[in-house]
Structure formats: C-alpha cells, structure tokens
Design an enzyme around this catalytic site. Structure first.
Site, mmCIF file in Angstrom:
data_model
loop_
_atom_site.group_PDB
_atom_site.id
_atom_site.type_symbol
_atom_site.label_atom_id
_atom_site.label_comp_id
_atom_site.label_asym_id
_atom_site.label_seq_id
_atom_site.Cartn_x
_atom_site.Cartn_y
_atom_site.Cartn_z
ATOM 1 C CB SER A 44 51.235 20.415 29.208
ATOM 2 O OG SER A 44 50.150 19.394 29.074
ATOM 3 C CD GLU A 219 48.570 21.144 22.420
ATOM 4 O OE1 GLU A 219 48.893 20.095 23.565
ATOM 5 O OE2 GLU A 219 48.319 21.839 22.876
ATOM 6 C CG ASP A 224 46.300 15.853 28.424
ATOM 7 O OD1 ASP A 224 47.337 14.946 29.462
ATOM 8 O OD2 ASP A 224 46.740 17.021 28.731
ATOM 9 C CG HIS A 228 43.777 14.630 32.192
ATOM 10 N ND1 HIS A 228 44.531 14.074 33.364
ATOM 11 C CD2 HIS A 228 44.054 15.045 31.631
ATOM 12 C CE1 HIS A 228 46.067 15.062 33.095
ATOM 13 N NE2 HIS A 228 45.793 16.014 32.200
ATOM 14 C CG ASP A 266 52.918 17.756 26.770
ATOM 15 O OD1 ASP A 266 52.719 15.971 26.651
ATOM 16 O OD2 ASP A 266 52.072 18.151 26.815
ATOM 17 C CG HIS A 267 52.739 15.188 30.085
ATOM 18 N ND1 HIS A 267 51.216 13.814 29.382
ATOM 19 C CD2 HIS A 267 52.627 16.280 29.690
ATOM 20 C CE1 HIS A 267 50.478 15.393 29.920
ATOM 21 N NE2 HIS A 267 51.366 16.792 29.800
ATOM 22 C CG HIS A 293 50.485 14.718 33.690
ATOM 23 N ND1 HIS A 293 50.548 15.958 33.047
ATOM 24 C CD2 HIS A 293 49.472 14.873 32.236
ATOM 25 C CE1 HIS A 293 50.148 17.277 32.530
ATOM 26 N NE2 HIS A 293 49.094 15.980 32.165
HETATM 27 ZN ZN LIG Z 1 47.353 16.776 31.153
#
Ligand SMILES: [Zn+2]
Length: 329
Positions: A44, A219, A224, A228, A266-267, A293
């Site tokens: 990130s 954000e 994210d 995870h 970001d991904h 990721h």
């Molecule tokens: Zn992450």
C-alpha cells in the site's frame, strides 16, 4: 478516493450484496497496473506513493522515490498552491495510504516519524485513527519514543482538535479529528458510518478554507484487511461503507459540477474470487488464493470534468499525471 485492496471482485461482491453500488453511477472507467518499482506485487505504501508523487517506488516507501529521495506530493503541491487539503481514512492517519500524501519516510513502519511530518504538511483537515503516534509516543518495545507532543505542535500551527463531526460546522481553520487511539474498528466490530458521514461536512469545511478549490483523499482502508483475513463478510461490509462515501462524494460533485472524483485501489488483496457454492450457479462462495496482495489490475472510476482522461489501461502513477493534467497544474 482509494479502496485499499479493492479489486473487481471486491466491487462485485458489494454489488451482489446491495443489488447496486453508487460507483455504478460512473461512466468513465479504466484499469490501473499496480506493480511497484521493486516488485511485481505492490504494497500500500508504494501504491499510494505512486499516486501521490507520480512515480513508481519501492514497497514500503512513504512519499519518497525509488532512491529514497523525498518528493513533493500532490497534496503538498496543491496545498502550497492555495488549495485546501484533507485526508480521511478508516485506519490510522499514519498508515501507509494516507501517510504517502503528507509524509516522507523510508519505511512505512516509521509511524512516529510519519506523524511528526504532519506538523509541516499543508494539511487543512484530517480524520482517522492513530492518536497514539501523536502523543505519549512509544517505540516498538513500548519505551518512550521521544518527548514530543505532536498534537501540541499542531495546535501551535493553528490546528483545532474536535471530538465529533458536528464540531466541524463551528470550527474554522485547520482541524484534526482522531476517531481511534490506534486502528479504528471494522464495521463488523462496530465502527459506525463515520466514513460516509464525514464526506459532506469535510467538503463544506474545505470549501470554506479556500476559494481556490480543494484536494481531499478518502480511503476505505479496511477492504484490504478483509482480504488479508480471507473474510468475505469483512470485505463486503467495508466495500459497502466505502461505496456509501462514494455516493456522498458523487452527490456533491453532481451538484457542484466542477469537481473531479477519481476512485481506485492500490492493489487487490486476497486473490478474492466468487465461484459457485458446490456447483450451484445460483449461489456464490467467496474464495481466496492468498493472504497477501495480488498483481491483478484494479479498476479506476472517474467522474466530473476531465474524467474521460481516466479511460484505458495505464500504470498506477499515471493517475497523478492525469489529475494534474485535468487541473492544468
Ligand atoms: Zn494490504
């Protein structure tokens, strides 16, 4: 607006849950290639820094280029040019994504140093967690980090700290709002709709702070973390919360007519997919291929004047250049 870890599947899962998302109100759509300068799969910090400085950098970098050199960020460029600037996140404000817009540090883990960078950053408003990096600071061994009280230093620079969003209406000048000492809770564990609720009052505040315009980074940080955790419910609830914030931003931009909104990630996180549950094509069963990721492209949604520039497939750092091009900066 950045949905951390928000790939196409994350968006899709929100659409399946809610029937539709606000992001569907947007017609100009592209894809971002997310690799960092050091690795095929970005983190990130490198992802957000690509957006903030307009260059790919190494994983872990906060507002520095691939050689570790501090680079003026888009927030700093606009802030120093008289725009009002803001940061809103559902993580610590010192966490990789928001940090990459106001701080310059070699490693994302240097959150005490990142917090101190706020003192000299042209930031008019921030809302997020991470108060513990601003006062009574400790190192990784819980020993005192230093004697600095960054909150006091920010107050000396004209900051007011507020405890609820209503106070924004009556507070002029620079404002900070800590919503957690460390990381804010997830929606599943009780965080309320602070993210979508903060959009309209924050925009109104930034408009009061400058006649020139504003730059606001928002954000949805925990999409994210759901990835995870390989937890589909975590992803879906955070995705919908972020989309509610997108809806508030679109409501404003539609009425204003002169605001560009760019929404991307970001991904992707988790290698999240939506296969059939036991062969039943009428039921989805969120599955994951990794706890980390992935390298897939992520969507870019753009609304407002100049948003056609965001069509197509391009590298993540081009988003910075496209925003500057639209602003004529
Ligand atoms: Zn992450």
């Amino acid at each position: 607006m950045i949905g951390d870890g928000m790939g196409v599947t994350q968006v899709s899962s929100g659409i399946y849950r809610n029937k539709s998302l606000h992001v569907e109100r947007i017609a100009n759509i592209g894809f971002s290639k997310t690799s960092s300068s050091s690795e095929l799969i970005t983190d990130s910090a490198a992802g957000a820094t690509a957006f903030s400085i307009g260059e790919k950098t190494y994983n872990g970098a906060i507002g520095v280029d691939k050689d570790g050199k501090p680079k003026e960020t888009l927030l700093e460029l606009l802030g120093n040019d008289g725009y009002a600037t803001g940061l809103i996140a559902t993580c610590a404000i010192t966490h990789a994504t928001p940090a990459s817009f106001f701080a310059h540090q070699l490693k994302r883990s240097m959150e005490n140093e990142i917090a101190a960078d706020m003192v000299n950053a042209p930031v008019n408003l921030f809302i997020g967690g991470g108060k513990k990096y601003f006062e009574n600071r400790v190192d990784s061994k819980k020993k005192p980090f230093d004697n600095r009280n960054i909150i006091r230093e920010l107050e000396d620079k004209g900051f007011s700290f507020i405890d609820d969003l209503d106070a924004l209406k009556t507070t002029a000048g620079k404002v900070g709002y800590f919503i957690a000492d460390d990381q804010p809770e997830s929606i599943l564990k009780g965080r309320d709709d602070i993210l979508p609720r903060s959009i309209a009052p924050s925009v109104r505040h930034l408009q009061k702070e400058s006649d020139k315009g504003f730059f606001l980074m928002v954000e949805g940080s925990q999409i994210d973390w759901g990835g995870h955790a390989n937890d589909a419910e975590y992803i879906i609830t955070e995705m919908i919360d972020f989309d509610q914030a997108i809806g508030k931003a679109l409501d404003f931009a539609e009425e204003d007519g002169n605001t560009l909104i760019v929404i991307t990630a970001d991904h992707e996180t988790g290698g999240y997919s939506l296969p059939a549950r036991e062969g039943n094509y009428n039921e989805l069963d969120g599955k994951f291929t990794t706890g980390g990721h992935t390298g897939v492209m992520v969507p870019v949604f753009a609304y407002g004047p100049g948003s056609e520039a965001f069509r197509g497939i391009y590298d993540n750092h081009q988003i910075y250049h496209k925003i500057r091009q639209v602003l004529g900066k």
